[in-house]
Write a protein that holds these residues in place. Sequence first.
Motif, mmCIF file in Angstrom:
data_model
loop_
_atom_site.group_PDB
_atom_site.id
_atom_site.type_symbol
_atom_site.label_atom_id
_atom_site.label_comp_id
_atom_site.label_asym_id
_atom_site.label_seq_id
_atom_site.Cartn_x
_atom_site.Cartn_y
_atom_site.Cartn_z
ATOM 1 N N LEU A 99 -6.478 -23.691 -60.842
ATOM 2 C CA LEU A 99 -7.718 -23.028 -60.217
ATOM 3 C C LEU A 99 -7.575 -23.225 -58.843
ATOM 4 N N THR A 100 -7.407 -21.786 -57.893
ATOM 5 C CA THR A 100 -7.384 -21.742 -56.821
ATOM 6 C C THR A 100 -8.721 -21.717 -55.688
ATOM 7 N N PHE A 101 -9.233 -22.908 -55.344
ATOM 8 C CA PHE A 101 -10.463 -22.452 -54.647
ATOM 9 C C PHE A 101 -10.317 -21.530 -53.040
ATOM 10 N N GLY A 102 -11.684 -21.481 -53.305
ATOM 11 C CA GLY A 102 -11.772 -20.463 -51.494
ATOM 12 C C GLY A 102 -12.260 -21.830 -51.019
ATOM 13 N N LEU B 39 -11.711 -32.711 -45.279
ATOM 14 C CA LEU B 39 -13.704 -32.243 -44.759
ATOM 15 C C LEU B 39 -13.666 -30.607 -44.264
ATOM 16 N N GLY B 40 -14.711 -30.265 -44.766
ATOM 17 C CA GLY B 40 -14.704 -28.759 -44.897
ATOM 18 C C GLY B 40 -14.076 -27.550 -45.200
ATOM 19 N N GLN B 41 -13.523 -28.618 -46.139
ATOM 20 C CA GLN B 41 -12.420 -27.729 -46.674
ATOM 21 C C GLN B 41 -12.716 -27.755 -48.329
ATOM 22 N N GLY B 42 -11.627 -26.649 -48.721
ATOM 23 C CA GLY B 42 -12.368 -26.627 -50.769
ATOM 24 C C GLY B 42 -11.088 -27.798 -51.278
ATOM 25 N N PRO B 43 -11.247 -28.159 -52.444
ATOM 26 C CA PRO B 43 -10.226 -29.023 -53.130
ATOM 27 C C PRO B 43 -9.160 -28.076 -52.899
ATOM 28 N N GLU B 44 -8.219 -28.989 -52.983
ATOM 29 C CA GLU B 44 -6.428 -29.114 -52.889
ATOM 30 C C GLU B 44 -6.347 -29.120 -54.573
ATOM 31 N N PHE B 45 -5.203 -28.692 -55.347
ATOM 32 C CA PHE B 45 -4.546 -29.287 -56.222
ATOM 33 C C PHE B 45 -3.811 -30.393 -56.450
#
Lengths: 111, 114
Positions: A99-102, B39-45
Motif C-alpha cells: 500500500l501507498t499511504f497518504g 512523526l506526523g506522517q503516514g507509514p512508509e513501506f
Amino acid sequence: GENVEQHPSTLSVQEGDSAVIKCTYSDSASNYFPWYKQELGKRPQLIIDIRSNVGEKKDQRIAVTLNKTAKHFSLHITETQPEDSAVYFCAPFSGYSTLTFGKGTMLLVSP
Amino acid sequence: GAGVSQSPRYKVAKRGQDVALRCDPISGHVSLFWYQQALGQGPEFLTYFQNEAQLDKSGLPSDRFFAERPEGSVSTLKIQRTQQEDSAVYLCASSSLGASEPQHFGDGTRLSIL
C-alpha cells in the motif's frame, strides 16, 4: 510509483455532523482502496475498504465511494462522535508490493 | 494469535549500536510487511515477505537495514550502526495473502536513537 494526496489535512466538526475526506491517486492500475484510522500512539486500524469493481460501500456510519475515472475515493462519516477523533489515512494499492499511504487527515470531533 | 504482536514497544539506543525489532504476525498469515512511520506522517513501506521469501526490499533506506523471516512466521528487522535519522515508529503488518488483502497492524516499536 503511486502519488497519493489527501484533503483536507485537518478537519474540525461538531458532534453529530458529517465528515468527508478525499484521497486522490495517480496510478490508474490501482484496484484496492482501504482507509485506516490511527489514534494517538496506537496502531493503524482498517475501518473500511473497497475494490475497483464497486462504486460504494457502507458499514454503519462509515462509507467509502470510489470514482475510478477521476482517480479519487472518499471516506464519509455520518453522525460523528468524539471517539471518531483520530488521524485517517487512505492507502491505495496499485499492484506493486504494498500500500501507498497518504499523509493523513486529522479529524477532531468536538462535543 | 489474536493479532500482530511487536516487541519491544519502546527501544532507546545510542548512535552506532545495533538493534533488532521483532514481529509475530497473525497465525496463518502468509504475507508480512514492515513500515516506518515518522512523526506526523503516514507509514512508509520498507519490505515485504511472502512466507519466508523476501519479495521486495525496495523501501529499505540503506544497507544498514536488514529483515528476515526464516521460518515464514516471526520476522526480525535489524538496523546496524544506528543513526539519529532512524528514530521512528516501526510498524509490522500481516495479511492472509498479498497487499490487496486487508493488512492488520501491530502496535509498533518506537525507536529513539540518542
